[in-house]
Write a protein that holds these residues in place. Structure first.
Motif, PDB file in Angstrom:
ATOM      1  N   ASN A 325      -5.667  -3.698  -5.288  1.00 30.69           N
ATOM      2  CA  ASN A 325      -4.331  -3.237  -4.959  1.00 30.69           C
ATOM      3  C   ASN A 325      -4.417  -2.192  -3.848  1.00 30.69           C
ATOM      4  N   LEU A 326      -3.294  -1.583  -3.528  1.00 37.85           N
ATOM      5  CA  LEU A 326      -3.259  -0.641  -2.410  1.00 37.85           C
ATOM      6  C   LEU A 326      -4.131   0.578  -2.676  1.00 37.85           C
ATOM      7  N   TYR A 329      -7.730  -0.365  -1.950  1.00 32.88           N
ATOM      8  CA  TYR A 329      -7.959  -0.450  -0.504  1.00 32.88           C
ATOM      9  C   TYR A 329      -8.037   0.943   0.122  1.00 32.88           C
ATOM     10  N   ASN A 330      -7.126   1.830  -0.276  1.00 33.57           N
ATOM     11  CA  ASN A 330      -7.159   3.183   0.276  1.00 33.57           C
ATOM     12  C   ASN A 330      -8.471   3.886  -0.049  1.00 33.57           C
ATOM     13  N   PHE A 349      -9.207  -3.453   6.387  1.00 31.14           N
ATOM     14  CA  PHE A 349      -7.783  -3.233   6.648  1.00 31.14           C
ATOM     15  C   PHE A 349      -7.095  -4.539   7.037  1.00 31.14           C
ATOM     16  N   MET A 352      -6.507  -6.637   4.064  1.00 29.55           N
ATOM     17  CA  MET A 352      -5.411  -6.108   3.262  1.00 29.55           C
ATOM     18  C   MET A 352      -4.077  -6.585   3.827  1.00 29.55           C
ATOM     19  N   LEU A 357      -0.182  -7.115   1.539  1.00 23.63           N
ATOM     20  CA  LEU A 357       0.104  -5.724   1.189  1.00 23.63           C
ATOM     21  C   LEU A 357       0.541  -4.945   2.432  1.00 23.63           C
ATOM     22  N   THR A 358       1.462  -4.034   2.242  1.00 26.07           N
ATOM     23  CA  THR A 358       1.927  -3.173   3.334  1.00 26.07           C
ATOM     24  C   THR A 358       1.243  -1.823   3.223  1.00 26.07           C
ATOM     25  N   PRO A 359       0.596  -1.356   4.275  1.00 30.81           N
ATOM     26  CA  PRO A 359      -0.096  -0.057   4.191  1.00 30.81           C
ATOM     27  C   PRO A 359       0.892   1.084   4.044  1.00 30.81           C
ATOM     28  N   ASN A 360       0.491   2.095   3.303  1.00 34.66           N
ATOM     29  CA  ASN A 360       1.300   3.307   3.214  1.00 34.66           C
ATOM     30  C   ASN A 360       0.679   4.408   4.074  1.00 34.66           C
ATOM     31  N   THR A 363      -3.061   4.959   3.555  1.00 35.70           N
ATOM     32  CA  THR A 363      -3.890   3.907   4.150  1.00 35.70           C
ATOM     33  C   THR A 363      -4.115   4.175   5.624  1.00 35.70           C
ATOM     34  N   TRP A 392       5.781   0.806  10.059  1.00 34.86           N
ATOM     35  CA  TRP A 392       5.021   1.287   8.912  1.00 34.86           C
ATOM     36  C   TRP A 392       5.307   2.763   8.689  1.00 34.86           C
TER      37      TRP A 392
END
Length: 710
Positions: A325-326, A329-330, A349, A352, A357-360, A363, A392
Motif C-alpha cells: 500500500n502507500l 511504498y513511502n 515509484f 507504484m 496508487l496516487t502519491p501523497n 511519497t 499531485w
C-alpha cells in the motif's frame, strides 16, 4: 521448479536423520547446494509441516501485480550475484515429527459483543455532558451525580467507551470501582487502558496492569497489546519487550497485532537479529504478515542502509502475494534513499504509479530527498513538472525540500520559479525555512544584492530570520567583504532573539580568516564575542608569538570540547586559514597536528601496500596546503632514511562539490607546483593527483631540507 527439485531430496534427508543428527544437516554438501534465497523459505515450509496450499485466483492476481516490484528491482543476474548477501534470519532446523509449537495466535481476539441497550441515547448524552464538564476533578464528580440510570455493567461500559479525555476516563473508572455494583472485568481495564494510551500515559497503564495481576483479573491479548503499543508510542521500548516476555510466561499467545507491534519495537531498538528471528518463527507458525509488517521491516533495513535487507523484504512480499500500500511504498522509498539507491527508488515509484496508487506529500518528499542526496537535479525537476501536471498534493515540507535541493545543486532559476509558485499558493506560502533556502542559494552563488533584497523582504513581511538564514547571509556578506552590512544583519537578528549556534560562530570565524583589514577583523571579532567569547580568547592567543605550544594545545582542547561535533572540523579549518593568512605557518602546522590528534581528520592519511594517499576533501584551502606541506616533509625524511615506499602516491581533493572544497583542486595544484612536488592531475579521475615512487625519490634527492615546506 527449483523449489520442487530441492524439496524432495530434502524431505528424504530429514526423514532419515533423527534429532541427534540435526546439526549435520546444515554442514552437509546437500544444504550448501541449496541457493541462499531458498534456504529460509525451505525451512519455513518444513516448520509448518503442511503441503503448500494452491493459490486462488485473487492471490495469483496480486502476485502478478507484484511481479514488476521484484523483477525490475531485482534482476536475475543481480539476484544470482547477491543471493548470498541477503539479510535474513539464520536457518533453524525443525524436526517434522516434532514441530515447534506456535508462537502466535493466528486469530485476532474478538471484541465482546454488546447487547442492545434501550437507554443508550440518555447515556451518550450524559457522557457528552461529562466530557464538557471542564478540566477540574470537582466539576467532573459533581456532574457524575446526575447520572440518569444506575451504573449497571452495560451502562457503565457504554459511558466508559464514550469518554474522550483520558483524565475523564480514569476518573470514571476509579469511581466505578468504589460503587461495587458489579465485579470489574478485563474489558473495563482494556477500555480504560486504550483511553490512557491516547494520552501516552504508560505509567498509569502499567499500574492498572499490576492491579489486575494482584486482583487475579485475567490479562487477555487486548490487554497486552495495549500495554505494548503504549510503551512503543512512549518510546519506552525496554518496557514493551518486558511485557511481551511476560505475556509468553503466562502462556498467552500474541495475536497478529501484538506480534507486529513487538516487531516494530525490536526494529526501533535496531535489534535486527531479534526482528528476523521473530519474523521467521511467526512465519513457521503459519502467520501471513500484512503490508504494515513489511513497512516495519523496510524501515528497519532503511535506517541501517542495508540494501540487501530491502531486497529481502521485496522478495518476501512477492512470494507471499502481499500487495504494497502507500505506507509501504513511502517506507521503502525512504529506505532506498538511506541505502543510496536512487535508481531503485525511481523504479519503485514508477511501479507504484502503474499500480494505480496516487502519491501523497510524504511519497513525493521522500523521492525528492533521494534525488537531492544523489544530486539528480534533472530527475527532481522532472518530478516537479509531473506534480504540477497531475495536480499531485504539495505541502510546505515538499516545497521546502525542493528548495533545499535546488540550494544544494546551485539551481538558482529553478528555485526562483518554485519560490514564486509558493507566493501564488493559497495554502503553502513561503515561511522562514523557504526564505532560508533562497538565502542559501544566493549566498552560495555570491549574489549579494539578491540576498539583501530577500532579507529586506523578510523584514517587511514580518518573516522571522532563523539562525540558519543568518548564517547564510553572514557567509555571503563576508565573502563579498561587506563587513558593515554583515555586522548590521548580525546585530538585527540577535536583537530579534536569534541565538547564535556553533555553525554561525564557524561562519564568523571564516569571515575573520578572510579579513585583510585590521579594522574589519575587529568588527567581526566583536560579533563573535557576543556569540562565543571563549573562541575569541583563543583567536587572540594564537596571534601572540610568545604563546607556547602547550598553552595552544590545552586551550584548543577546551574550545573543541565545548563545540558541537559537526562544527569542530570547520573551526579547526578556519583557525588554520587565519594563521596562514597572517603568516603564522608554524602555528598552522601545530593546529593541523592537534586536529589530527583529536580525531577531526580521521581519513587524512590512507596506506596500502601499493599506494599511500592524502585525502584533503574535508579540509579548507589553507588546511589542505598545510597538510600537503606536512606530508611532503614526512615523505622527504622517509626517502632520506631509505625506507620502503609503495609504487604509487595520490592526493584526493574532490571536484568542488563539497562546501569546504570549492576551488580546492586548483589551489592544491598551484601549491604543489610551488613546492615542486611531483604530483600531476590524474587523467582517469577528476580531483586526483598522482605520483610514482621514482618521481618522489627523484624529487627528494633534488631538494634541500629547508626547501621541502617552503
Amino acid at each position: 521448479m527449483a523449489n520442487a527439485a530441492i524439496s524432495t531430496p530434502l524431505d528424504v534427508h530429514l526423514t532419515k536423520h533423527s534429532d541427534q543428527n540435526k546439526s549435520l544437516f546444515f554442514t552437509s554438501p546437500l544444504f550448501r547446494q541449496i541457493p541462499t534465497t531458498t534456504r529460509t523459505r525451505t525451512t519455513l515450509t518444513i516448520s509448518c509441516c503442511t503441503s503448500p496450499k494452491p493459490r486462488n485466483k485473487k492471490t495469483s492476481s496480486l502476485s502478478e501485480q507484484l511481479k514488476p516490484l521484484t523483477t525490475t528491482t531485482l534482476s536475475n543476474d543481480q539476484e544470482q550475484q547477491n543471493n548470498t548477501l541477503l539479510s535474513k534470519p539464520k536457518s533453524t532446523w525443525v524436526n517434522p515429527t516434532r514441530p515447534k509449537r506456535s508462537v502466535i495466535s493466528l486469530q485476532r481476539q474478538k471484541r465482546s459483543p454488546h447487547s442492545y441497550n434501550p437507554q443508550v441515547r440518555d447515556l451518550r448524552r450524559f457522557a457528552q455532558k461529562l466530557n464538557n464538564s471542564g478540566d477540574s476533578e470537582e466539576a467532573f464528580m459533581a456532574t457524575l451525580k446526575e447520572i440518569p440510570h444506575p451504573p449497571s455493567r452495560e451502562n457503565a461500559l457504554l459511558i466508559l467507551n464514550s469518554l474522550k479525555p483520558w483524565q475523564n476516563t480514569r476518573l470514571f473508572f476509579n469511581w466505578l470501582k468504589t460503587q461495587n455494583s458489579f465485579p470489574m472485568e478485563t474489558i473495563f481495564y482494556n477500555v480504560t487502558m486504550k483511553s490512557l494510551r491516547f494520552g501516552r500515559q504508560f505509567q498509569l497503564i502499567e499500574e492498572l496492569a499490576n492491579e489486575m495481576i494482584r486482583n487475579d483479573i485475567e490479562l487477555d491479548n487486548i490487554t497486552y497489546s495495549t500495554i505494548i503499543t503504549c510503551a512503543k508510542r512512549c518510546k519506552d521500548f525496554d518496557k514493551a519487550v518486558e511485557w511481551f516476555e511476560r505475556m509468553y510466561k503466562t502462556g498467552m499467545m500474541p495475536d497478529e497485532v501484538t506480534y507486529s507491534a513487538i516487531l516494530d519495537v525490536y526494529a526501533q531498538l535496531r535489534k535486527v537479529e531479534e526482528v528476523l528471528s521473530l519474523y521467521e518463527r511467526g512465519r513457521a507458525s503459519g502467520w501471513k504478515p500484512d503490508a504494515i509488517t513489511f513497512a516495519v521491516l523496510g524501515k528497519m533495513f532503511g535506517e541501517a542502509g542495508d540494501f540487501d535487507g530491502i531486497r529481502y523484504v521485496l522478495q518476501e512480499m512477492g512470494s507471499l502475494g502481499v500487495e504494497p500500500n502507500l505506507i509501504v511504498y513511502n517506507t521503502l522509498l525512504e529506505a532506498m534513499g538511506k541505502a543510496g539507491k536512487p535508481g531503485m527508488a525511481r523504479s519503485l515509484f514508477e511501479e507504484m504509479i502503474e499500480s494505480g496508487l496516487t502519491p501523497n506529500e510524504k511519497t513525493l518528499t521522500a523521492l525528492v530527498k533521494v534525488y537531492g542526496k544523489a544530486r539528480w537535479g534533472r530527475d527532481a525537476l522532472e518530478l516537479w513538472e509531473r506534480m504540477r501536471s497531475n495536480s499531485w498534493p504539495v505541502d510546505f515540507i515538499l516545497y521546502n525540500t525542493l528548495l533545499n535541493m535546488c540550494a544544494d545543486l546551485g539551481l538558482e532559476e529553478e528555485a526562483e520559479r518554485l519560490f514564486e509558485d509558493m507566493k501564488r499558493s493559497e495554502s503553502s506560502r513561503p515561511d522562514s525555512w523557504s526564505y532560508t533556502a533562497m538565502l542559501n542559494i544566493y549566498g552560495s552563488g555570491g549574489k549579494v544584492e539578491k540576498a539583501m533584497e530577500m532579507f529586506d523582504e523578510m523584514s517587511e513581511l514580518g518573516v522571522e530570520l532563523n539562525v540558519m538564514g543568518c548564517t547564510c547571509l553572514v557567509q555571503c556578506l563576508g565573502k563579498a567583504k561587506r563587513v558593515d552590512d554583515m555586522v548590521r544583519v548580525f546585530s538585527f537578528v540577535v536583537e530579534k532573539g536569534v541565538r547564535p549556534d556553533d555553525r554561525l560562530c564557524g561562519c564568523l570565524l571564516s569571515v575573520v580568516s578572510m579579513c585583510d583589514d585590521v579594522g574589519d577583523e575587529e568588527k567581526v571579532l566583536a560579533c563573535l564575542q557576543q556569540a562565543n567569547p571563549k573562541l575569541v580568547v583563543f583567536v587572540r592567543l594564537l596571534q601572540g608569538e610568545e604563546t607556547s605550544f602547550k598553552t595552544v594545545k590545552d586551550e584548543f582542547r577546551s574550545v573543541i570540547s565545548d563545540t558541537s561535533i559537526e562544527a569542530r572540523r570547520p573551526f579547526c579549518n578556519c583557525l588554520i586559514d587565519m594563521c596562514r593568512n597572517r603568516g603564522h605557518h608554524e602555528r598552522a602546522h601545530e593546529l593541523l597536528y592537534l586536529g589530527t590528534l583529536y580525531g577531526l581528520y580521521p581519513g587524512l592519511h590512507n596506506k596500502t601496500a601499493k599506494e599511500w594517499c592524502l585525502d584533503v576533501r574535508s579540509l579548507s584551502i589553507g588546511a589542505a596546503q598545510t597538510a600537503l606541506e606536512e606530508w611532503m616533509g614526512t615523505l622527504y625524511r622517509i626517502v632520506q632514511r631509505k625506507e620502503e615506499l609503495p609504487e604509487l602516491f595520490s592526493a584526493q581533493t574532490g571536484v568542488g562539490t563539497h562546501k569546504f572544497s570549492q576551488g580546492l583542486a586548483n589551489s592544491f595544484a598551484s601549491h604543489a607546483e610551488k613546492l615542486a612536488a611531483p604530483f600531476r592531475q590524474s587523467e582517469e579521475k577528476a580531483g586526483c593527483f598522482v605520483a610514482t615512487r621514482e618521481d618522489l625519490v627523484s624529487w627528494a634527492q633534488s631538494r634541500a631540507p629547508t626547501a621541502v615546506t617552503a
